[in-house]
Design an enzyme around this catalytic site. Sequence first.
Site, mmCIF file in Angstrom:
data_model
loop_
_atom_site.group_PDB
_atom_site.id
_atom_site.type_symbol
_atom_site.label_atom_id
_atom_site.label_comp_id
_atom_site.label_asym_id
_atom_site.label_seq_id
_atom_site.Cartn_x
_atom_site.Cartn_y
_atom_site.Cartn_z
ATOM 1 N N GLU A 110 -18.897 100.998 80.185
ATOM 2 C CA GLU A 110 -19.519 102.180 79.614
ATOM 3 C C GLU A 110 -20.161 101.855 78.273
ATOM 4 O O GLU A 110 -19.633 101.070 77.489
ATOM 5 C CB GLU A 110 -18.462 103.282 79.449
ATOM 6 C CG GLU A 110 -17.826 103.602 80.786
ATOM 7 C CD GLU A 110 -16.765 104.685 80.726
ATOM 8 O OE1 GLU A 110 -16.342 105.129 81.780
ATOM 9 O OE2 GLU A 110 -16.366 105.083 79.624
ATOM 10 N N CYS A 123 -22.338 102.401 71.099
ATOM 11 C CA CYS A 123 -21.001 101.833 71.241
ATOM 12 C C CYS A 123 -21.028 100.924 72.473
ATOM 13 O O CYS A 123 -21.215 101.386 73.593
ATOM 14 C CB CYS A 123 -20.036 103.005 71.413
ATOM 15 S SG CYS A 123 -18.332 102.524 71.463
ATOM 16 N N CYS A 130 -9.241 95.380 79.214
ATOM 17 C CA CYS A 130 -8.766 94.676 78.017
ATOM 18 C C CYS A 130 -7.331 94.246 78.260
ATOM 19 O O CYS A 130 -6.545 94.991 78.858
ATOM 20 C CB CYS A 130 -8.833 95.592 76.794
ATOM 21 S SG CYS A 130 -8.311 94.747 75.278
ATOM 22 N N CYS A 134 -2.941 98.106 73.939
ATOM 23 C CA CYS A 134 -2.510 99.005 72.863
ATOM 24 C C CYS A 134 -1.998 100.300 73.496
ATOM 25 O O CYS A 134 -2.566 100.785 74.484
ATOM 26 C CB CYS A 134 -3.671 99.278 71.907
ATOM 27 S SG CYS A 134 -4.269 97.754 71.148
ATOM 28 N N CYS A 137 -4.470 103.426 74.211
ATOM 29 C CA CYS A 137 -5.848 103.150 74.610
ATOM 30 C C CYS A 137 -6.005 103.148 76.125
ATOM 31 O O CYS A 137 -5.301 102.424 76.838
ATOM 32 C CB CYS A 137 -6.272 101.797 74.037
ATOM 33 S SG CYS A 137 -7.897 101.282 74.612
ATOM 34 N N GLY A 184 -12.946 96.694 75.740
ATOM 35 C CA GLY A 184 -12.645 95.280 75.546
ATOM 36 C C GLY A 184 -12.407 94.872 74.107
ATOM 37 O O GLY A 184 -12.697 95.621 73.169
ATOM 38 N N SER A 216 -15.555 95.290 66.013
ATOM 39 C CA SER A 216 -14.250 95.917 65.802
ATOM 40 C C SER A 216 -13.190 95.101 66.528
ATOM 41 O O SER A 216 -13.345 94.764 67.702
ATOM 42 C CB SER A 216 -14.292 97.344 66.361
ATOM 43 O OG SER A 216 -13.001 97.910 66.364
ATOM 44 N N SER A 238 -8.926 97.425 63.535
ATOM 45 C CA SER A 238 -8.177 98.539 64.120
ATOM 46 C C SER A 238 -6.722 98.420 63.668
ATOM 47 O O SER A 238 -5.932 97.718 64.291
ATOM 48 C CB SER A 238 -8.267 98.473 65.649
ATOM 49 O OG SER A 238 -9.576 98.746 66.055
ATOM 50 N N HIS A 240 -4.268 101.187 62.420
ATOM 51 C CA HIS A 240 -3.474 102.253 63.060
ATOM 52 C C HIS A 240 -2.036 102.407 62.589
ATOM 53 O O HIS A 240 -1.340 103.313 63.066
ATOM 54 C CB HIS A 240 -3.461 102.112 64.596
ATOM 55 C CG HIS A 240 -4.799 101.866 65.195
ATOM 56 N ND1 HIS A 240 -5.880 102.680 64.963
ATOM 57 C CD2 HIS A 240 -5.250 100.881 66.017
ATOM 58 C CE1 HIS A 240 -6.925 102.215 65.615
ATOM 59 N NE2 HIS A 240 -6.577 101.128 66.244
ATOM 60 N N ASN A 317 -7.708 110.527 70.926
ATOM 61 C CA ASN A 317 -8.246 111.236 72.088
ATOM 62 C C ASN A 317 -7.249 111.136 73.231
ATOM 63 O O ASN A 317 -7.032 110.050 73.766
ATOM 64 C CB ASN A 317 -9.554 110.584 72.559
ATOM 65 C CG ASN A 317 -10.670 110.839 71.577
ATOM 66 O OD1 ASN A 317 -10.895 111.961 71.145
ATOM 67 N ND2 ASN A 317 -11.362 109.772 71.204
ATOM 68 N N CYS A 360 -14.249 107.919 71.676
ATOM 69 C CA CYS A 360 -13.599 106.633 71.487
ATOM 70 C C CYS A 360 -12.259 106.579 72.205
ATOM 71 O O CYS A 360 -11.499 107.540 72.181
ATOM 72 C CB CYS A 360 -13.316 106.415 70.022
ATOM 73 S SG CYS A 360 -14.508 105.359 69.302
HETATM 74 N N1 SAH Z 1 -10.766 96.199 71.058
HETATM 75 C C1 SAH Z 1 -11.441 96.566 69.891
HETATM 76 C C2 SAH Z 1 -12.666 97.421 70.101
HETATM 77 C C3 SAH Z 1 -12.589 98.464 71.164
HETATM 78 S S1 SAH Z 1 -11.484 99.805 70.815
HETATM 79 C C4 SAH Z 1 -10.477 97.245 68.920
HETATM 80 O O1 SAH Z 1 -9.368 97.568 69.310
HETATM 81 O O2 SAH Z 1 -10.850 97.393 67.761
HETATM 82 C C5 SAH Z 1 -12.469 100.761 69.674
HETATM 83 C C6 SAH Z 1 -11.673 101.706 68.797
HETATM 84 O O3 SAH Z 1 -11.203 102.831 69.519
HETATM 85 C C7 SAH Z 1 -10.468 101.041 68.189
HETATM 86 O O4 SAH Z 1 -10.315 101.335 66.830
HETATM 87 C C8 SAH Z 1 -9.360 101.650 69.001
HETATM 88 O O5 SAH Z 1 -8.162 101.557 68.363
HETATM 89 C C9 SAH Z 1 -9.856 103.069 69.177
HETATM 90 N N2 SAH Z 1 -9.170 103.788 70.234
HETATM 91 C C10 SAH Z 1 -8.669 103.280 71.372
HETATM 92 N N3 SAH Z 1 -8.084 104.242 72.112
HETATM 93 C C11 SAH Z 1 -8.216 105.394 71.425
HETATM 94 C C12 SAH Z 1 -7.833 106.752 71.689
HETATM 95 N N4 SAH Z 1 -7.225 107.111 72.812
HETATM 96 N N5 SAH Z 1 -8.162 107.665 70.764
HETATM 97 C C13 SAH Z 1 -8.832 107.334 69.638
HETATM 98 N N6 SAH Z 1 -9.208 106.077 69.345
HETATM 99 C C14 SAH Z 1 -8.904 105.111 70.225
HETATM 100 FE FE1 SF4 Z 2 -8.053 96.530 73.844
HETATM 101 FE FE2 SF4 Z 2 -9.068 97.669 71.617
HETATM 102 FE FE3 SF4 Z 2 -7.977 99.163 73.595
HETATM 103 FE FE4 SF4 Z 2 -6.393 97.647 72.086
HETATM 104 S S1 SF4 Z 2 -7.660 99.411 71.389
HETATM 105 S S2 SF4 Z 2 -6.292 97.834 74.328
HETATM 106 S S3 SF4 Z 2 -7.702 95.890 71.739
HETATM 107 S S4 SF4 Z 2 -9.820 97.913 73.750
#
Ligand code: SAH
Ligand code: SF4
Length: 394
Positions: A110, A123, A130, A134, A137, A184, A216, A238, A240, A317, A360
């Site tokens: 996407e 984006c 991935c 996390c 995510c 990813g 990122s 990232s 958190h 989200n 996101c």
């Molecule tokens: N893997 C990389 C980039 C993709 S994730 C990373 O982790 O940085 C992009 C961003 O979206 C990251 O900051 C991630 O932590 C955030 N993200 C992932 N899942 C989310 C969710 N459910 N709600 C809000 N932000 C989220």
């Molecule tokens: Fe992968 Fe980024 Fe999602 Fe973590 S937040 S699982 S590193 S895409």
Amino acid sequence: MSTPLDVDGTVVCDTMEIPHKVNLLGLSTSKLVEFFESIGEKRFRAIQVQKWIHQNGFDNFDAMSNLSKSLRARLGEIAEIRAPNVIQQLNSKDGTRKFLIGVSGNNIVETIFIPDGDRGTLCVSSQVGCSLDCSFCATGKQGFNRDLSVAEIIGQVWIVAKSFGQLDPKANRTVTNVVMMGMGEPLLNFDNVVDSMNLMMDDNAYGLSKRRVTLSTSGVVPALDRLGEHTDASLAISLHAPNDRLRNELVPINKKYPIAMLLDSATRYIEGLPDNRRKITIEYTLIDHVNDRPHHAYELAELLREVPVKVNLIPFNPFSLVNYQRVSNKALRAFQDILTKEGFTTTVRTTRGDDIDAACGQLAGSVVDRTNRSGRYHQQQDNNQIEPINILHN
Ligand code: SAH
Ligand code: SF4
């Protein structure tokens, strides 16, 4: 003549694939020059073709009017310009657009375009799925499938720029910023991501400012340590969580590369850039009663006191499969106020494209989809909440 792509475009494309042709869309500037030199052509020819591909959105050598007829014919025999297919484009009520991009192996990634005043942020995804898992995510829940190629990464920019008529001065939409925040972990697909970001910033390709192309990462420290040798794009971490105990739970790679190690590496990267006014963007996804309490904000301020950062707060989200809840507005404001009073530039990312699952962390993909999002997508379609559009190719 323009022809609409059909919904099963990926499959059609796969069967038509001509394996021996070099896909010029996926070549970095130096590799494109090498390719032209290997066929006895000078460097400037590579640059001419690069401009046709990336600035004009051409995928056809015949239309490249400043090349000789014989060179065009030769290129047609040995090379191609092949972007991934747009399977579907979805428009959100707030102007956000989601492109479902078909990549080989019947996968979908996407790409999200988020307009904001005179800015247009794209984006971009770097992998199918991935591996880092996390806990909050949706992409992580999907698991890892494969890395995207350069053609598939830069192809996302190519597709969107082309669909908006990037070069048309009357075009009211354009890509001004790119964030590698789609599906990813970009540092786990290092070479392809670096080549793609460098093309985004190359004046003969998309010419984006290095302040406006952002990688990122959740913290693959060895790769971050060598990033500065290859690019000078902007950096987002990232984070958190303000301590290792909590971050180990949310971002498991933290057990391997803890916070102190990550912040050191990020600081070395940002301080090594020629433009020393740049800051690391700290991304902090706020999850109700998990990491959004005032004591977390104070602990974060202490942690970041000596680090050159600005902070971007992202309301979590929600999606099925996890029990986390979105931060309350009250807690969000309180968290932001604490950081601001502690002297940090702190912005809040407004949730965009929620109605089309383009916000996101909702970038889970629809083919190997374990989150049932494709089911939700069809339901939305039935309710006419979204408007599917076919992209036109020339
Ligand atoms: N893997 C990389 C980039 C993709 S994730 C990373 O982790 O940085 C992009 C961003 O979206 C990251 O900051 C991630 O932590 C955030 N993200 C992932 N899942 C989310 C969710 N459910 N709600 C809000 N932000 C989220
Ligand atoms: Fe992968 Fe980024 Fe999602 Fe973590 S937040 S699982 S590193 S895409």
